[in-house]
Design a protein around this motif. Structure first.
Motif, mmCIF file in Angstrom:
data_model
loop_
_atom_site.group_PDB
_atom_site.id
_atom_site.type_symbol
_atom_site.label_atom_id
_atom_site.label_comp_id
_atom_site.label_asym_id
_atom_site.label_seq_id
_atom_site.Cartn_x
_atom_site.Cartn_y
_atom_site.Cartn_z
ATOM 1 N N LEU A 20 0.821 -1.213 0.000
ATOM 2 C CA LEU A 20 0.000 0.000 0.000
ATOM 3 C C LEU A 20 0.855 1.264 0.000
ATOM 4 O O LEU A 20 0.569 2.214 -0.727
ATOM 5 N N VAL A 21 1.901 1.298 0.827
ATOM 6 C CA VAL A 21 2.727 2.509 0.857
ATOM 7 C C VAL A 21 3.548 2.631 -0.426
ATOM 8 O O VAL A 21 3.803 3.750 -0.890
ATOM 9 N N GLU A 22 3.937 1.518 -1.012
ATOM 10 C CA GLU A 22 4.640 1.570 -2.292
ATOM 11 C C GLU A 22 3.770 2.193 -3.368
ATOM 12 O O GLU A 22 4.269 2.840 -4.295
ATOM 13 N N ALA A 23 2.455 2.024 -3.230
ATOM 14 C CA ALA A 23 1.512 2.589 -4.199
ATOM 15 C C ALA A 23 1.134 4.032 -3.869
ATOM 16 O O ALA A 23 0.300 4.628 -4.562
ATOM 17 N N GLY A 24 1.721 4.604 -2.803
ATOM 18 C CA GLY A 24 1.497 6.008 -2.491
ATOM 19 C C GLY A 24 0.413 6.291 -1.483
ATOM 20 O O GLY A 24 0.025 7.448 -1.295
ATOM 21 N N ASN A 25 -0.083 5.270 -0.801
ATOM 22 C CA ASN A 25 -1.126 5.463 0.199
ATOM 23 C C ASN A 25 -0.532 5.757 1.573
ATOM 24 O O ASN A 25 0.609 5.386 1.860
ATOM 25 N N GLU A 26 -1.316 6.413 2.411
ATOM 26 C CA GLU A 26 -0.947 6.595 3.809
ATOM 27 C C GLU A 26 -1.525 5.434 4.609
ATOM 28 O O GLU A 26 -2.717 5.130 4.502
ATOM 29 N N VAL A 27 -0.681 4.777 5.397
ATOM 30 C CA VAL A 27 -1.110 3.593 6.130
ATOM 31 C C VAL A 27 -0.838 3.778 7.618
ATOM 32 O O VAL A 27 0.282 4.110 8.021
ATOM 33 N N LEU A 28 -1.871 3.546 8.420
ATOM 34 C CA LEU A 28 -1.726 3.453 9.859
ATOM 35 C C LEU A 28 -1.856 1.981 10.224
ATOM 36 O O LEU A 28 -2.899 1.364 9.978
ATOM 37 N N GLY A 29 -0.805 1.403 10.768
ATOM 38 C CA GLY A 29 -0.833 0.011 11.174
ATOM 39 C C GLY A 29 -0.956 -0.131 12.669
ATOM 40 O O GLY A 29 -0.303 0.598 13.427
ATOM 41 N N ILE A 30 -1.810 -1.051 13.106
ATOM 42 C CA ILE A 30 -1.918 -1.335 14.531
ATOM 43 C C ILE A 30 -1.720 -2.830 14.761
ATOM 44 O O ILE A 30 -2.038 -3.657 13.906
ATOM 45 N N ASP A 31 -1.173 -3.163 15.933
ATOM 46 C CA ASP A 31 -0.918 -4.556 16.290
ATOM 47 C C ASP A 31 -0.610 -4.570 17.788
ATOM 48 O O ASP A 31 0.015 -3.639 18.298
ATOM 49 N N ASN A 32 -1.046 -5.617 18.483
ATOM 50 C CA ASN A 32 -0.747 -5.674 19.918
ATOM 51 C C ASN A 32 0.571 -6.366 20.221
ATOM 52 O O ASN A 32 0.981 -6.452 21.388
ATOM 53 N N THR A 52 10.716 0.098 2.973
ATOM 54 C CA THR A 52 10.296 -0.059 1.582
ATOM 55 C C THR A 52 10.127 1.318 0.947
ATOM 56 O O THR A 52 10.060 2.342 1.632
ATOM 57 N N ASP A 53 10.041 1.348 -0.388
ATOM 58 C CA ASP A 53 9.729 2.597 -1.083
ATOM 59 C C ASP A 53 8.394 3.117 -0.585
ATOM 60 O O ASP A 53 7.395 2.392 -0.584
ATOM 61 N N GLY A 54 8.362 4.360 -0.165
ATOM 62 C CA GLY A 54 7.139 4.933 0.390
ATOM 63 C C GLY A 54 6.947 4.649 1.858
ATOM 64 O O GLY A 54 5.914 4.999 2.437
#
Length: 336
Positions: A20-32, A52-54
């Motif tokens: 997703l970030v390689e494609a130019g999107n903003e990503v918020l990741g969550i994990d416990n 990675t790129d982005g």
């Protein structure tokens, strides 16, 4: 797009976040970052995504979505348009040992994500189901309109429950959703509790590998890149809300698809491929069928091909050697 990815430190979640970030999107990741398997592997995945790129478009927040109070407070100031919900307590066999973990993460956690999607009026929620919902279905290949009323494990039962809850929320609140039944995902950055990792590790260390049902098993192994491509194809194509009833009785806007390789492989053949990639012979420990397991999986992917043009492209003859190569590199195992 601005996208929330749950389970972002997991095997599939990290791969989706990276793409997703390689494609130019903003990503918020969550994990416990729980300790079901080594947390350092999860942190290494997060570092991989950031590099990675982005990767500068990726933000990570340690957060347990099974705790609704923490989820609501933790995301209060965060914006996102879509959700890819991949976080869960995985594993058929572990569900026999720790059933409460599956109810908390897979049932309560899924409900919390549904409520989040309702409150935020999310454009599309894509979530992970599992091929385990098919249980011991005698009919093959497994199709999305097959009945799935006889799960063989609590893990499978929780995933079927997720589909039912999503159906209800799609009907009541018109939240566009897509559930994806994954078939035996493998590849670089995979999970230590899954067969390719276990077999590769034991073969390289000269240890016996456990072969259940005396090797009379078939699995529809699906390479991680093909899984990610299917997830993103779905994310970009939310089901239409036309009020109609779709095949299988799914009321719009809720779709369910299989994502598999559409090619079941004999377990003993898979072992031979891993042996060749490792350059060593395996020592087999032939065992009876393990409780909660099934003898075969086989994905019918006609629905996702018809609707989205999706088809996998990586056979095990290519994917398994790639995994072994990554495994050697990650663990600094030489070819000698």
């Amino acid at each position: 797009m601005k996208i929330l990815v749950t389970g972002a430190a997991g095997f599939i979640g990290s791969a989706v976040a990276a793409r997703l970030v390689e494609a130019g999107n903003e990503v918020l990741g969550i994990d416990n970052l729980n300790a079901y398997y080594p947390v350092e592997l999860k942190r290494d995945r997060l570092r991989w995504v950031e590099n990675t790129d982005g990767g500068s478009q990726f933000r990570f927040q340690e957060l347990d979505f099974a705790r609704n109070d923490l989820l609501v407070e933790g995301l209060r100031s965060k914006d996102f348009d879509r959700i890819v919900h991949l976080g869960a307590q995985p594993g058929v066999r572990y569900s026999l040992e720790n059933p409460h973990a599956y109810i908390e993460s897979n049932i309560l956690g899924h409900l919390n994500i549904l409520e989040l999607a309702r409150e935020r009026q999310i454009d599309h929620l894509v979530y992970a189901s599992s091929s385990s919902v098919y249980g011991g279905n005698a009919k093959i290949p497994f199709a999305v309109d097959d009945r799935v009323d006889h799960p063989y494990s609590l893990y499978a039962a929780t995933k079927k429950s997720d589909e039912l809850m999503s159906e209800t929320y799609a009907h009541l609140y018109r939240i566009p959703q897509t559930g994806l039944r994954f078939f035996t995902v493998y590849g670089p950055w995979g999970r230590p509790d899954m067969m390719p990792w276990i077999f590769t590790s034991k073969i390289l260390n000269g240890e016996q590998i456990p072969v259940f049902n005396h090797g009379r098993m078939q699995r529809d192994f699906t390479y991680i890149d093909d899984i990610v491509s299917g997830i993103l194809a779905c994310l970009d194509s939310p089901p239409e809300d036309d009020g109609s009833t779709k095949p299988g009785g799914s009321v719009a806007p809720h779709s369910i698809y299989n994502i598999g390789n559409n090619r079941p492989e004999e377990l003993l053949k898979v072992i031979e491929i891993i042996e060749e990639a490792c350059g060593r012979k395996a020592r087999l420990e032939l065992l009876p069928m393990q409780q909660g397991d099934v003898p075969r999986t086989f994905a019918d992917i006609d629905a996702i091909f018809r609707d989205l043009g999706y088809a996998p492209s990586t056979p095990v003859e290519q994917g398994l050697p790639r995994f072994v190569e990554w495994f050697r590199r990650y663990h600094r195992v030489s070819d000698a």
